[in-house]
Design a protein around this motif. Structure first.
Motif, short mmCIF file in Angstrom:
data_model
loop_
_atom_site.label_atom_id
_atom_site.label_comp_id
_atom_site.label_asym_id
_atom_site.label_seq_id
_atom_site.Cartn_x
_atom_site.Cartn_y
_atom_site.Cartn_z
N GLU A 93 35.15 39.44 49.39
CA GLU A 93 35.71 38.42 48.52
C GLU A 93 35.98 38.99 47.13
OE1 GLU A 93 34.12 34.17 49.40
OE2 GLU A 93 33.31 34.81 47.48
N ALA A 94 37.08 38.58 46.53
CA ALA A 94 37.33 38.92 45.12
C ALA A 94 36.51 37.97 44.26
CB ALA A 94 38.81 38.78 44.81
N GLU A 95 36.09 38.44 43.09
CA GLU A 95 35.31 37.63 42.17
C GLU A 95 35.97 37.61 40.81
OE1 GLU A 95 31.48 39.47 42.02
OE2 GLU A 95 30.83 38.49 43.86
N GLY A 96 36.00 36.44 40.19
CA GLY A 96 36.60 36.33 38.87
C GLY A 96 35.80 35.44 37.95
N ASP A 97 35.95 35.70 36.64
CA ASP A 97 35.33 34.90 35.59
C ASP A 97 36.36 34.76 34.48
OD1 ASP A 97 32.34 34.99 36.40
OD2 ASP A 97 32.96 37.09 36.42
N ARG A 98 36.34 33.62 33.80
CA ARG A 98 37.26 33.43 32.68
C ARG A 98 36.52 32.81 31.50
NH1 ARG A 98 37.76 28.79 31.03
NH2 ARG A 98 39.31 29.48 29.56
N ALA A 99 37.02 33.15 30.31
CA ALA A 99 36.54 32.54 29.07
C ALA A 99 37.62 32.77 28.02
CB ALA A 99 35.22 33.16 28.62
N GLY A 100 37.93 31.75 27.26
CA GLY A 100 38.93 31.88 26.21
C GLY A 100 40.23 32.48 26.72
N CYS A 101 40.68 33.55 26.08
CA CYS A 101 41.97 34.17 26.42
C CYS A 101 41.87 35.20 27.53
CB CYS A 101 42.57 34.83 25.17
SG CYS A 101 41.67 36.30 24.64
N ALA A 102 40.70 35.36 28.17
CA ALA A 102 40.50 36.46 29.12
C ALA A 102 40.13 35.97 30.52
CB ALA A 102 39.42 37.40 28.61
N PHE A 103 40.50 36.80 31.49
CA PHE A 103 40.15 36.61 32.90
C PHE A 103 39.78 37.97 33.46
CE2 PHE A 103 41.74 36.23 37.44
CZ PHE A 103 40.70 35.44 37.88
N HIS A 104 38.59 38.08 34.06
CA HIS A 104 38.08 39.33 34.63
C HIS A 104 38.06 39.19 36.16
CE1 HIS A 104 34.58 42.43 34.88
NE2 HIS A 104 35.75 43.00 35.13
N TRP A 105 38.79 40.06 36.86
CA TRP A 105 39.01 39.96 38.31
C TRP A 105 38.58 41.26 38.97
CZ3 TRP A 105 39.41 36.22 41.49
CH2 TRP A 105 40.18 36.24 42.65
N ARG A 106 37.71 41.18 40.01
CA ARG A 106 37.16 42.36 40.68
C ARG A 106 37.26 42.20 42.18
NH1 ARG A 106 34.56 39.79 37.17
NH2 ARG A 106 33.00 38.92 38.55
N TYR A 107 37.69 43.29 42.86
CA TYR A 107 37.81 43.25 44.31
C TYR A 107 37.96 44.67 44.86
CZ TYR A 107 42.79 43.59 43.15
OH TYR A 107 44.00 43.99 42.64
N THR A 108 37.78 44.77 46.19
CA THR A 108 37.98 46.03 46.91
C THR A 108 39.07 45.78 47.94
OG1 THR A 108 35.70 46.71 46.54
CG2 THR A 108 36.87 47.78 48.35
N ARG A 109 40.10 46.65 47.94
CA ARG A 109 41.28 46.39 48.79
C ARG A 109 41.75 47.67 49.46
NH1 ARG A 109 47.07 46.08 48.25
NH2 ARG A 109 47.88 44.42 49.58
N ASP A 110 42.14 47.54 50.73
CA ASP A 110 42.79 48.63 51.46
C ASP A 110 44.23 48.67 50.97
OD1 ASP A 110 43.05 50.71 53.27
OD2 ASP A 110 43.54 49.38 54.94
N THR A 111 44.55 49.68 50.17
CA THR A 111 45.79 49.72 49.41
C THR A 111 46.74 50.80 49.94
OG1 THR A 111 44.53 49.00 47.50
CG2 THR A 111 46.70 49.90 47.07
N PRO A 112 47.99 50.41 50.24
CA PRO A 112 48.96 51.42 50.70
C PRO A 112 49.17 52.51 49.65
CG PRO A 112 49.83 49.19 50.94
CD PRO A 112 48.56 49.08 50.16
N GLN A 113 49.33 53.74 50.10
CA GLN A 113 49.53 54.87 49.19
C GLN A 113 50.94 55.42 49.34
OE1 GLN A 113 46.83 55.86 47.02
NE2 GLN A 113 46.36 53.81 47.76
#
Length: 160
Positions: A93-113
């Motif tokens: 699962e991706a995880e995110g947090d927000r406050a004021g003008c910011a959003f922090h988003w974290r995840y692990t993904r199988d990414t095409p190269q």
């Protein structure tokens, strides 16, 4: 850096509001040690379901070598400025947090190269989104493995 550092800053970045609608973006990927790796453009569209508290967000990245990567996000708004996300190539699962003008988003993904074919790599992403004004958000992100970043992303999104 901690998301709480952004309490009280404005304009406020609510992913469910800002990412709903059509967006376009541009950016670069650099090596952590310096040097340009890639340039890219992004086309995105989000739809917010207020009743379900779910943002459906489709984004297509087109890189300067012609390669494309399309992400189909389902982002759920949780309590207290928290978010969780699902995308077919995301591990867990991706995880995110927000406050004021910011959003922090974290995840692990199988990414095409680059290089074509079925070449992909499982990467950890750590993205910080900053709202600049009513139309613009800037992103600084990192991609790596085992918690060690090897690429830095700089992107700008604009509502259209």
């Amino acid at each position: 850096m901690d998301i709480k550092d952004f309490d009280g800053t404005s304009p406020e970045l609510l992913p469910e509001t800002y990412l709903a609608g059509d967006l376009e973006g541009w950016g670069v990927v650099e090596r952590v040690t310096g040097g340009l790796q890639q340039r890219f453009t992004v086309k995105a569209r989000g739809t917010w379901d207020e009743t379900a508290q779910v943002l459906t967000f489709l984004e297509t990245w087109t890189f300067d070598d012609g390669r494309q990567d399309t992400l189909t996000w389902r982002i759920v708004k949780l309590a207290s400025g928290r978010y969780s996300g699902h995308e077919p190539q995301v591990e867990g699962e991706a995880e995110g947090d927000r406050a004021g003008c910011a959003f922090h988003w974290r995840y692990t993904r199988d990414t095409p190269q680059s290089g074509g074919g079925d070449k992909s790599m499982l990467l950890n992403f750590n993205d910080w989104f900053y709202r600049i004004d009513e139309r613009v958000v800037m992103v600084r992100g990192s991609a790596g493995r085992a918690g060690i970043p090897f690429s830095i992303l700089h992107a700008t999104y604009r509502r259209i």
